[in-house]
Design a protein around this motif. Structure first.
Motif, short mmCIF file in Angstrom:
data_model
loop_
_atom_site.label_atom_id
_atom_site.label_comp_id
_atom_site.label_asym_id
_atom_site.label_seq_id
_atom_site.Cartn_x
_atom_site.Cartn_y
_atom_site.Cartn_z
N ALA A 40 107.04 52.26 30.56
CA ALA A 40 106.96 53.88 29.75
C ALA A 40 105.69 54.67 30.15
CB ALA A 40 106.61 53.18 28.28
N ILE A 41 104.62 53.82 30.26
CA ILE A 41 103.35 54.88 31.06
C ILE A 41 103.66 55.47 32.15
CG2 ILE A 41 101.05 54.32 31.48
CD1 ILE A 41 101.21 54.44 28.77
N ALA A 42 104.90 54.46 33.21
CA ALA A 42 104.86 55.63 34.46
C ALA A 42 105.78 56.72 34.20
CB ALA A 42 106.37 54.76 35.29
N SER A 43 106.75 56.49 32.90
CA SER A 43 107.09 58.24 32.73
C SER A 43 106.49 58.99 31.82
CB SER A 43 108.79 57.06 31.77
OG SER A 43 109.05 58.28 31.11
N LEU A 44 106.01 58.46 31.35
CA LEU A 44 104.70 59.17 30.92
C LEU A 44 104.01 60.81 31.53
CD1 LEU A 44 103.24 60.79 28.21
CD2 LEU A 44 101.80 58.31 28.78
N ILE A 45 103.51 59.30 32.54
CA ILE A 45 102.10 59.96 33.51
C ILE A 45 103.47 61.02 34.27
CG2 ILE A 45 101.45 59.19 36.07
CD1 ILE A 45 100.25 56.86 34.77
N ALA A 46 104.83 60.01 34.97
CA ALA A 46 105.95 61.72 36.10
C ALA A 46 105.77 62.31 34.63
CB ALA A 46 106.61 61.10 36.11
N GLN A 47 105.90 62.21 34.17
CA GLN A 47 106.06 63.45 32.98
C GLN A 47 104.91 64.70 32.72
OE1 GLN A 47 107.63 62.55 28.79
NE2 GLN A 47 107.47 64.84 28.04
N MET A 48 103.44 63.97 33.01
CA MET A 48 102.46 64.76 32.41
C MET A 48 102.02 65.26 34.40
SD MET A 48 101.62 63.15 28.79
CE MET A 48 100.38 65.37 28.80
N HIS A 49 102.29 65.23 34.92
CA HIS A 49 101.85 65.40 35.91
C HIS A 49 100.18 66.22 36.22
CE1 HIS A 49 104.35 69.70 36.92
NE2 HIS A 49 104.73 68.94 36.63
N ASP A 50 100.79 66.92 35.46
CA ASP A 50 99.50 68.05 35.76
C ASP A 50 98.25 67.57 35.61
OD1 ASP A 50 101.08 70.29 36.47
OD2 ASP A 50 100.73 71.11 34.37
N TYR A 51 98.13 66.06 34.71
CA TYR A 51 96.87 65.81 34.18
C TYR A 51 96.29 64.10 35.26
CZ TYR A 51 96.88 68.55 29.68
OH TYR A 51 97.09 69.59 29.28
N HIS A 52 95.40 63.87 35.02
CA HIS A 52 94.89 62.37 36.07
C HIS A 52 94.89 61.83 34.75
CE1 HIS A 52 94.32 59.92 38.71
NE2 HIS A 52 92.63 59.73 37.60
N PHE A 53 95.71 60.54 35.06
CA PHE A 53 95.64 59.04 33.99
C PHE A 53 94.81 57.91 34.76
CE2 PHE A 53 98.65 61.36 31.85
CZ PHE A 53 99.44 61.16 31.26
N GLU A 54 94.22 57.76 33.36
CA GLU A 54 93.26 56.54 33.64
C GLU A 54 93.97 55.36 32.40
OE1 GLU A 54 89.12 54.84 33.26
OE2 GLU A 54 89.97 56.00 31.71
N ILE A 55 94.57 53.96 32.70
CA ILE A 55 95.29 53.92 32.08
C ILE A 55 93.96 52.02 31.91
CG2 ILE A 55 97.06 51.99 31.46
CD1 ILE A 55 97.58 55.17 31.76
N VAL A 56 93.68 52.11 31.09
CA VAL A 56 92.68 50.64 30.70
C VAL A 56 92.56 49.56 29.59
CG1 VAL A 56 90.57 49.92 29.71
CG2 VAL A 56 90.67 52.56 30.81
N CYS A 57 93.18 48.93 30.39
CA CYS A 57 94.21 47.39 29.21
C CYS A 57 92.74 46.76 29.32
CB CYS A 57 95.54 46.99 30.52
SG CYS A 57 96.32 48.20 31.00
N VAL A 58 93.01 46.44 28.76
CA VAL A 58 92.10 44.85 27.71
C VAL A 58 92.77 43.49 27.57
CG1 VAL A 58 90.11 44.36 26.39
CG2 VAL A 58 90.52 46.93 27.36
N ASP A 59 92.64 42.55 28.24
CA ASP A 59 92.97 41.45 27.80
C ASP A 59 91.92 40.43 27.54
OD1 ASP A 59 95.44 39.78 28.58
OD2 ASP A 59 93.17 38.43 29.40
N ASP A 60 92.71 40.19 25.66
CA ASP A 60 91.73 40.08 25.82
C ASP A 60 92.59 38.36 25.03
OD1 ASP A 60 89.82 39.46 22.78
OD2 ASP A 60 91.88 40.16 21.13
N GLY A 61 91.51 37.62 26.71
CA GLY A 61 91.49 36.03 26.36
C GLY A 61 92.65 35.78 26.11
N SER A 62 94.27 36.27 26.71
CA SER A 62 95.20 35.78 26.72
C SER A 62 95.14 34.28 27.23
CB SER A 62 96.44 36.66 27.29
OG SER A 62 96.74 37.86 26.68
#
Length: 311
Positions: free
Chosen positions: A24-46
């Motif tokens: 889903a994020i890859a599709s979003l980034i491809a669609q909005m190529h005019d912006y630079h994306f930073e995807i911050v994933c926080v693992d909460d002790g999985s």
């Protein structure tokens, strides 16, 4: 220069959902190529392999930053950690279950570019939630907004876009007991709203049981209002007036008709009723004292064990 947009997502035992999230994020980034994306994933002790999957993504995709917390701190601290790490011109808290559709993020960005500092995503249809969950959420919003000066928009979760100045304002709030929806509303700023239809989970099961939702609701009520304490002041005053009135009645009846033998049933009801009121009031006072106790410790909201990103 391209504007940077940070997407912040807490993860807790979301192993089966990570793949759906990445696509889903890859599709979003491809669609909005005019912006630079930073995807911050926080693992909460999985306790499953969520962290390992996220690290693998971060090793091959430079857009990803994976934050490993030292243990499970809860969603609110994990979201706080993500907001502290995020460096974007705009920041979007986003759940891993994809119930909040990423397809509306371009519309949120357009509203932001048009001048909005906060763009709320409001659920126009919550058919995917159970009837009980919908009704309890409705009651919570109504009650909270009646007793608190900080009004929380109904049917709006954490999913929203916030300008950098809004995020910087949130980072100035030092409290340890954090109810993020309330904090988001408290800071204010120029706000726009986009409506959407809530989707079913992409995979996995919710981690929020009824008990956790109840405790979160208590957090919201006690964190943004002292009305519960004031209510018990009025209840005590009302009880005192009733007692005085009853005492006057007893005196008058004794003068007119003499002393009668009282019944035990009425005495038992009065004692248990007043005792229950006292215990409830002590519990509410204790809730506030507990918050004071936790705040005075000045412990950090979270601890980071490691940060992963592609060099």
């Amino acid at each position: 220069m391209q504007k940077r947009i940070s997407v912040v997502t807490p993860f807790y035992n979301e192993s089966v959902a990570v793949g759906y999230y990445e696509r889903a994020i890859a599709s979003l980034i491809a669609q909005m190529h005019d912006y630079h994306f930073e995807i911050v994933c926080v693992d909460d002790g999985s306790s499953d392999d969520t962290l390992e999957q996220l690290i693998a993504i971060a090793c091959r995709d430079p857009n990803y930053v994976v934050v490993e917390l030292s243990r499970n701190f809860g969603k609110e601290p994990a979201l706080t950690a993500g907001l502290d790490i995020a460096s974007g011109d705009a920041v979007i808290p986003f759940d891993a279950d994809l119930q909040d559709p990423p397809e509306i993020i371009p519309d949120m960005v357009k509203a932001w570019e048009a001048g909005a500092e906060v763009v709320l995503a409001r659920r126009s249809d919550r058919a995917t939630d159970s009837h009980v969950k919908r009704k309890t959420a409705e009651w919570f919003y109504q009650l909270h907004n009646k007793v608190s000066r900080t009004k929380i928009p109904e049917n709006v979760g954490d999913f929203r876009l916030m300008d950098r100045r809004v995020v910087d304002a949130l980072k100035q709030l030092p409290e340890r007991q954090r109810f993020m929806k309330g904090l988001f509303a408290w800071v204010g700023f120029k706000t726009d709203v986009i409506e959407y239809v809530r989707q079913p989970r992409s995979a996995g099961k919710t981690k929020f049981s009824g008990w956790r939702l109840w405790n979160l609701a208590l957090e919201g009520m006690t964190g943004f209002s002292t009305v519960p304490l004031r209510i018990w002041t009025y209840i005590g005053l009302f009880g005192a007036l009733i007692s005085v009135a009853f005492a006057v009645f007893i005196v008058v009846r004794t003068i007119l008709f003499g002393v009668s033998t009282p019944g035990y049933a009425s005495l038992l009801v009065a004692v248990t009723f007043l005792g229950s009121l006292q215990l409830i009031s002590i519990g509410i006072i204790g809730e506030y004292i507990g918050r004071i106790y936790l705040e005075t410790k000045q412990r950090p909201n979270y601890l980071i064990r490691h940060l992963y990103r592609k060099s």
